[in-house]
Design a protein around this motif. Structure first.
Motif, PDB file in Angstrom:
ATOM      1  N   GLU A 143       0.853  -1.194   0.000  1.00  0.00           N
ATOM      2  CA  GLU A 143       0.000   0.000   0.000  1.00  0.00           C
ATOM      3  C   GLU A 143       0.883   1.237   0.000  1.00  0.00           C
ATOM      4  N   GLN A 144       0.424   2.279  -0.645  1.00  0.00           N
ATOM      5  CA  GLN A 144       1.121   3.556  -0.634  1.00  0.00           C
ATOM      6  C   GLN A 144       0.088   4.679  -0.728  1.00  0.00           C
ATOM      7  N   GLY A 145       0.173   5.611   0.202  1.00  0.00           N
ATOM      8  CA  GLY A 145      -0.732   6.748   0.168  1.00  0.00           C
ATOM      9  C   GLY A 145      -2.188   6.376   0.287  1.00  0.00           C
ATOM     10  N   GLY A 146      -2.487   5.292   1.003  1.00  0.00           N
ATOM     11  CA  GLY A 146      -3.872   4.880   1.177  1.00  0.00           C
ATOM     12  C   GLY A 146      -4.434   4.052   0.042  1.00  0.00           C
ATOM     13  N   ARG A 147      -3.612   3.709  -0.950  1.00  0.00           N
ATOM     14  CA  ARG A 147      -4.072   2.902  -2.093  1.00  0.00           C
ATOM     15  C   ARG A 147      -3.261   1.616  -2.150  1.00  0.00           C
ATOM     16  N   GLY A 148      -3.951   0.511  -2.336  1.00  0.00           N
ATOM     17  CA  GLY A 148      -3.302  -0.787  -2.265  1.00  0.00           C
ATOM     18  C   GLY A 148      -3.147  -1.467  -3.608  1.00  0.00           C
ATOM     19  N   LEU A 149      -2.102  -2.314  -3.696  1.00  0.00           N
ATOM     20  CA  LEU A 149      -1.850  -3.141  -4.867  1.00  0.00           C
ATOM     21  C   LEU A 149      -1.842  -4.607  -4.465  1.00  0.00           C
ATOM     22  N   LEU A 150      -2.541  -5.425  -5.233  1.00  0.00           N
ATOM     23  CA  LEU A 150      -2.413  -6.874  -5.122  1.00  0.00           C
ATOM     24  C   LEU A 150      -1.325  -7.326  -6.087  1.00  0.00           C
ATOM     25  N   LEU A 151      -0.374  -8.110  -5.605  1.00  0.00           N
ATOM     26  CA  LEU A 151       0.694  -8.671  -6.431  1.00  0.00           C
ATOM     27  C   LEU A 151       0.418 -10.160  -6.559  1.00  0.00           C
ATOM     28  N   VAL A 152       0.051 -10.594  -7.746  1.00  0.00           N
ATOM     29  CA  VAL A 152      -0.433 -11.965  -7.900  1.00  0.00           C
ATOM     30  C   VAL A 152       0.359 -12.707  -8.970  1.00  0.00           C
ATOM     31  N   GLY A 153       0.399 -14.013  -8.823  1.00  0.00           N
ATOM     32  CA  GLY A 153       1.094 -14.834  -9.792  1.00  0.00           C
ATOM     33  C   GLY A 153       1.519 -16.147  -9.170  1.00  0.00           C
ATOM     34  N   LYS A 154       1.898 -17.080 -10.018  1.00  0.00           N
ATOM     35  CA  LYS A 154       2.358 -18.380  -9.545  1.00  0.00           C
ATOM     36  C   LYS A 154       3.688 -18.232  -8.821  1.00  0.00           C
ATOM     37  N   SER A 155       4.010 -19.233  -8.031  1.00  0.00           N
ATOM     38  CA  SER A 155       5.300 -19.252  -7.350  1.00  0.00           C
ATOM     39  C   SER A 155       6.420 -19.171  -8.368  1.00  0.00           C
ATOM     40  N   GLY A 156       7.428 -18.359  -8.064  1.00  0.00           N
ATOM     41  CA  GLY A 156       8.574 -18.222  -8.954  1.00  0.00           C
ATOM     42  C   GLY A 156       8.487 -17.071  -9.931  1.00  0.00           C
ATOM     43  N   GLN A 157       7.378 -16.325  -9.917  1.00  0.00           N
ATOM     44  CA  GLN A 157       7.211 -15.210 -10.839  1.00  0.00           C
ATOM     45  C   GLN A 157       7.780 -13.899 -10.304  1.00  0.00           C
ATOM     46  N   GLY A 158       8.137 -13.859  -9.015  1.00  0.00           N
ATOM     47  CA  GLY A 158       8.749 -12.642  -8.478  1.00  0.00           C
ATOM     48  C   GLY A 158       7.885 -11.857  -7.521  1.00  0.00           C
ATOM     49  N   LYS A 159       6.784 -12.440  -7.031  1.00  0.00           N
ATOM     50  CA  LYS A 159       5.895 -11.713  -6.104  1.00  0.00           C
ATOM     51  C   LYS A 159       6.641 -11.244  -4.859  1.00  0.00           C
ATOM     52  N   HIS A 239      -4.706  -3.584   6.676  1.00  0.00           N
ATOM     53  CA  HIS A 239      -5.920  -3.440   5.864  1.00  0.00           C
ATOM     54  C   HIS A 239      -5.718  -2.303   4.877  1.00  0.00           C
ATOM     55  N   SER A 240      -6.248  -2.470   3.680  1.00  0.00           N
ATOM     56  CA  SER A 240      -6.191  -1.400   2.674  1.00  0.00           C
ATOM     57  C   SER A 240      -7.270  -1.630   1.638  1.00  0.00           C
ATOM     58  N   GLY A 241      -7.695  -0.561   1.003  1.00  0.00           N
ATOM     59  CA  GLY A 241      -8.477  -0.710  -0.205  1.00  0.00           C
ATOM     60  C   GLY A 241      -7.587  -1.215  -1.325  1.00  0.00           C
ATOM     61  N   ILE A 242      -8.183  -1.790  -2.365  1.00  0.00           N
ATOM     62  CA  ILE A 242      -7.427  -2.294  -3.515  1.00  0.00           C
ATOM     63  C   ILE A 242      -7.677  -1.365  -4.694  1.00  0.00           C
ATOM     64  N   HIS A 243      -6.600  -0.879  -5.284  1.00  0.00           N
ATOM     65  CA  HIS A 243      -6.729   0.069  -6.386  1.00  0.00           C
ATOM     66  C   HIS A 243      -6.057  -0.399  -7.672  1.00  0.00           C
ATOM     67  N   GLY A 244      -5.427  -1.556  -7.641  1.00  0.00           N
ATOM     68  CA  GLY A 244      -4.812  -2.093  -8.840  1.00  0.00           C
ATOM     69  C   GLY A 244      -4.269  -3.484  -8.591  1.00  0.00           C
ATOM     70  N   ILE A 245      -4.066  -4.233  -9.682  1.00  0.00           N
ATOM     71  CA  ILE A 245      -3.536  -5.591  -9.628  1.00  0.00           C
ATOM     72  C   ILE A 245      -2.289  -5.651 -10.497  1.00  0.00           C
ATOM     73  N   VAL A 246      -1.232  -6.254  -9.967  1.00  0.00           N
ATOM     74  CA  VAL A 246       0.034  -6.387 -10.686  1.00  0.00           C
ATOM     75  C   VAL A 246       0.397  -7.864 -10.773  1.00  0.00           C
ATOM     76  N   PHE A 247       0.679  -8.331 -11.992  1.00  0.00           N
ATOM     77  CA  PHE A 247       1.233  -9.662 -12.216  1.00  0.00           C
ATOM     78  C   PHE A 247       2.724  -9.506 -12.476  1.00  0.00           C
ATOM     79  N   PRO A 248       3.593  -9.809 -11.503  1.00  0.00           N
ATOM     80  CA  PRO A 248       5.031  -9.727 -11.776  1.00  0.00           C
ATOM     81  C   PRO A 248       5.476 -10.858 -12.704  1.00  0.00           C
ATOM     82  N   GLN A 249       6.508 -10.587 -13.485  1.00  0.00           N
ATOM     83  CA  GLN A 249       7.096 -11.627 -14.329  1.00  0.00           C
ATOM     84  C   GLN A 249       8.559 -11.302 -14.545  1.00  0.00           C
ATOM     85  N   TRP A 250       9.417 -12.252 -14.245  1.00  0.00           N
ATOM     86  CA  TRP A 250      10.846 -12.033 -14.433  1.00  0.00           C
ATOM     87  C   TRP A 250      11.150 -11.796 -15.911  1.00  0.00           C
ATOM     88  N   ALA A 251      12.049 -10.829 -16.183  1.00  0.00           N
ATOM     89  CA  ALA A 251      12.474 -10.528 -17.552  1.00  0.00           C
ATOM     90  C   ALA A 251      13.966 -10.225 -17.558  1.00  0.00           C
TER      91      ALA A 251
END
Length: 325
Positions: A143-159, A239-251
């Motif tokens: 969370e930053q500034g009252g806005r939250g991010l979900l970081l989602v992905g399979k194991s090994g993707q960089g979450k 606790h935080s509200g959710i304002h975006g979803i991020v799928f990390p992926q190694w590159a």
């Protein structure tokens, strides 16, 4: 007896085994409360009865119960108003869905020495939280500034690596591997379920506060547990509200960048990340909830290149843009 509150959900736990009750309380320590629920429609009751090593559960799964499926740890049975989860070694759990009630007959000598066995035995509790609109999800969250991010992905993707990097750059930390998520009139909320990070020391060697962490001094080829709260005690949120979803992926070898993800594709990737769901009605509700989640939030895939200084910049810009949507 212990009480817990996760958002609108109240969970009351009793056990005749002090050690088991202590483990449950430790597992959910961030949610401990002394307050009884005002609305019993969101009140879950769980009772755990300890069994001696050679003592069978007090009853068998009734013949009328339909055997629905198996996994490595348990067999699942549907008997209309009740579900039965017959564990291969840990005991037996009975769920009454309409009454939001769980009774578990547990072998403490099997469950308590192993966090994996303990969490496997406790997972039917998530089935009851789904009944009242509180959904478990395998995801990291910041969370930053009252806005939250979900970081989602399979194991090994960089979450975990991305989560640690963002916290080191000023984001606040909620969870590394598991959240509870719900829908409100204002949007979506998430609640942290804290567990130690599990990551490779080499992936956070660029983070000064973590590069010399004692916990990461083990075998470099294996993930090590890391208590991030120890290093950033002032950057913890529950606790935080959710304002975006991020799928990390190694590159590796490429510049870091963000790419928009369509809701349908995001839903396909999210579904395997939900925790075990064995009630078809709850499963449908969970599926529909995830559809609304990805349909109501901006989503990106964040390609994690070698220019690690760019990760937090890209995430921060995405979060700022999501606040304008």
């Amino acid at each position: 007896m212990a009480r817990f509150q996760i958002g609108h959900a109240h969970i009351r736990v009793e056990s005749d085994h002090p050690g088991f009750l202590a483990r449950v309380t430790e597992w959910m320590e961030d949610f401990v409360t002394e307050h009884a629920p005002e609305d019993n429609r969101s009140a879950i009751e769980a009772t755990f009865v300890a069994l001696a090593p050679d003592e069978p559960p007090p009853f068998e799964v009734p013949p009328s119960a339909k055997h629905t499926h198996d996994n490595d740890t348990a067999a699942y049975y549907d008997d209309g108003e009740r579900w039965y989860v017959k564990f291969r070694r840990s005991g037996l759990v009975v769920l009454e869905r309409e009454r939001l009630r769980l009774v578990g007959y547990v072998y403490p000598h099997i469950v308590l020495p192993s966090i994996t066995a303990f969490e496997d035995f406790m997972h039917p509790l998530h089935e009851l939280t789904r009944q009242i609109g509180l959904y478990p999800l395998h995801a990291a969250s910041v969370e930053q500034g009252g806005r939250g991010l979900l970081l989602v992905g399979k194991s090994g993707q960089g979450k975990s690596t991305l989560c640690a990097d963002l916290v080191s750059n000023g984001f606040r930390f909620l969870a590394d591997d598991r959240c509870f998520v719900r829908e409100t009139d204002a949007g979506f909320d998430m609640f942290a379920f804290y567990e130690p990070f599990k990551l490779f020391a080499s992936n956070v060697s660029h983070i000064g506060a973590l590069s010399a962490a004692d916990e990461l001094s083990g075998a470099p080829a294996a993930k090590q547990p890391l208590d991030l709260r120890k290093y950033y005690p002032d950057r913890v949120r529950l606790h935080s509200g959710i304002h975006g979803i991020v799928f990390p992926q190694w590159a590796p070898g490429a510049p870091s960048r963000a790419e928009r993800v369509a809701p349908g594709k995001a839903l396909v990737e999210l579904l395997p990340l939900t925790l075990v769901c064995f009630d078809p009605a709850a499963g449908r509700a969970h599926f529909e909830f995830l559809g609304r989640l990805v349909g109501g939030l901006p989503i990106i895939r964040l390609f994690l290149g070698d220019d690690r200084a760019q990760w937090s910049r890209i995430a921060g810009e995405f979060l700022a843009e999501s606040g304008e949507c």
